[in-house]
Write a protein that holds these residues in place. Structure first.
Motif, short mmCIF file in Angstrom:
data_model
loop_
_atom_site.label_atom_id
_atom_site.label_comp_id
_atom_site.label_asym_id
_atom_site.label_seq_id
_atom_site.Cartn_x
_atom_site.Cartn_y
_atom_site.Cartn_z
N MET A 132 -67.47 -43.00 5.82
CA MET A 132 -67.62 -41.57 5.59
C MET A 132 -66.55 -40.82 6.36
SD MET A 132 -71.71 -41.06 5.61
CE MET A 132 -71.52 -39.36 5.14
N ARG A 133 -66.05 -39.76 5.77
CA ARG A 133 -65.01 -38.96 6.42
C ARG A 133 -65.56 -37.58 6.73
NH1 ARG A 133 -59.33 -40.13 3.49
NH2 ARG A 133 -59.34 -42.36 3.78
N ARG A 134 -64.97 -37.00 7.72
CA ARG A 134 -65.32 -35.63 8.03
C ARG A 134 -64.57 -34.71 7.08
NH1 ARG A 134 -63.48 -36.18 14.02
NH2 ARG A 134 -61.66 -35.78 12.81
N ARG A 135 -65.09 -33.53 6.89
CA ARG A 135 -64.48 -32.56 6.00
C ARG A 135 -63.05 -32.25 6.45
NH1 ARG A 135 -67.35 -26.95 5.26
NH2 ARG A 135 -68.99 -28.33 5.96
N GLY A 136 -62.80 -32.18 7.73
CA GLY A 136 -61.48 -31.86 8.25
C GLY A 136 -60.42 -32.90 7.93
N ASP A 137 -60.81 -34.12 7.58
CA ASP A 137 -59.84 -35.16 7.24
C ASP A 137 -59.05 -34.84 5.98
OD1 ASP A 137 -60.68 -36.58 9.44
OD2 ASP A 137 -61.96 -37.95 8.28
N PHE A 138 -59.57 -33.97 5.14
CA PHE A 138 -58.92 -33.63 3.87
C PHE A 138 -58.15 -32.32 3.94
CE2 PHE A 138 -62.52 -36.32 2.70
CZ PHE A 138 -61.86 -37.31 2.02
N GLY A 139 -58.15 -31.66 5.08
CA GLY A 139 -57.47 -30.38 5.23
C GLY A 139 -58.40 -29.23 4.93
N THR A 140 -57.86 -28.04 5.08
CA THR A 140 -58.66 -26.84 4.82
C THR A 140 -58.83 -26.66 3.32
OG1 THR A 140 -56.75 -25.39 4.66
CG2 THR A 140 -57.67 -25.73 6.87
N LEU A 141 -59.71 -25.76 2.94
CA LEU A 141 -59.92 -25.47 1.53
C LEU A 141 -58.63 -24.98 0.89
CD1 LEU A 141 -61.80 -25.23 -0.88
CD2 LEU A 141 -62.47 -22.97 -0.06
N ALA A 142 -57.88 -24.13 1.58
CA ALA A 142 -56.61 -23.62 1.05
C ALA A 142 -55.60 -24.74 0.84
CB ALA A 142 -56.04 -22.56 1.99
N GLU A 143 -55.52 -25.69 1.78
CA GLU A 143 -54.59 -26.81 1.64
C GLU A 143 -54.98 -27.70 0.47
OE1 GLU A 143 -53.41 -27.27 6.37
OE2 GLU A 143 -55.12 -28.37 5.56
N ARG A 144 -56.28 -27.96 0.31
CA ARG A 144 -56.73 -28.80 -0.81
C ARG A 144 -56.46 -28.09 -2.14
NH1 ARG A 144 -62.58 -30.12 1.44
NH2 ARG A 144 -62.37 -27.88 1.61
N ALA A 145 -56.69 -26.77 -2.20
CA ALA A 145 -56.43 -26.02 -3.43
C ALA A 145 -54.94 -26.05 -3.77
CB ALA A 145 -56.92 -24.58 -3.29
N ALA A 146 -54.10 -25.91 -2.76
CA ALA A 146 -52.65 -25.93 -2.99
C ALA A 146 -52.20 -27.28 -3.53
CB ALA A 146 -51.91 -25.60 -1.69
N ARG A 147 -52.79 -28.36 -3.05
CA ARG A 147 -52.42 -29.70 -3.54
C ARG A 147 -52.89 -29.93 -4.97
NH1 ARG A 147 -54.05 -31.42 1.81
NH2 ARG A 147 -56.07 -32.01 0.94
N SER A 148 -53.93 -29.23 -5.39
CA SER A 148 -54.47 -29.46 -6.73
C SER A 148 -53.71 -28.67 -7.80
CB SER A 148 -55.96 -29.09 -6.79
OG SER A 148 -56.12 -27.69 -6.63
N ARG A 149 -52.92 -27.65 -7.41
CA ARG A 149 -52.15 -26.86 -8.39
C ARG A 149 -50.87 -27.60 -8.75
NH1 ARG A 149 -51.59 -21.97 -4.95
NH2 ARG A 149 -53.48 -22.43 -3.86
N PRO A 150 -50.44 -27.46 -10.01
CA PRO A 150 -49.16 -28.08 -10.38
C PRO A 150 -48.01 -27.39 -9.64
CG PRO A 150 -50.00 -26.75 -12.19
CD PRO A 150 -51.07 -26.77 -11.12
N ALA A 151 -46.98 -28.16 -9.35
CA ALA A 151 -45.81 -27.62 -8.66
C ALA A 151 -45.10 -26.62 -9.57
CB ALA A 151 -44.86 -28.75 -8.28
#
Length: 92
Positions: free
Chosen positions: A5-24
């Motif tokens: 199990m991972r902690r939520r912080g291991d995946f970055g903040t919500l803004a960082e995760r959202a930025a990674r999910s958008r196309p470049a």
């Protein structure tokens, strides 16, 4: 943490995760080159050329060109030179 199990912080903040999910974003288009087709009037007749830029001098406007010239042995060479505007004609 046990069991993989991972902690939520291991995946970055919500803004960082959202930025990674958008196309470049695609890179911006480069500015068009100021190169234009033209004709050079010379001893060989009227020849195709590329006009690379303009310069105003005391004697008037001059164009920086790249164009073919016939050498003495009959072969063609490409030269870059500044020519007075009266030796240049616009290409259609």
């Amino acid at each position: 943490m046990a069991g993989g199990m991972r902690r939520r912080g291991d995946f970055g903040t919500l803004a960082e995760r959202a930025a990674r999910s958008r196309p470049a974003q695609p890179p911006p288009e480069p500015a068009p080159l100021p190169i234009r087709h033209c004709w050079v009037v010379g001893p060989e007749g009227v020849l195709p050329a590329l006009l690379l830029g303009w310069e105003q001098r005391a004697a008037g406007w001059w164009g920086r060109t790249v164009h073919p010239v016939r050498e003495q042995d009959g072969r063609w060479a490409v030269v870059e030179e500044w020519l007075p505007a009266d030796r240049l004609r616009p290409a259609p």
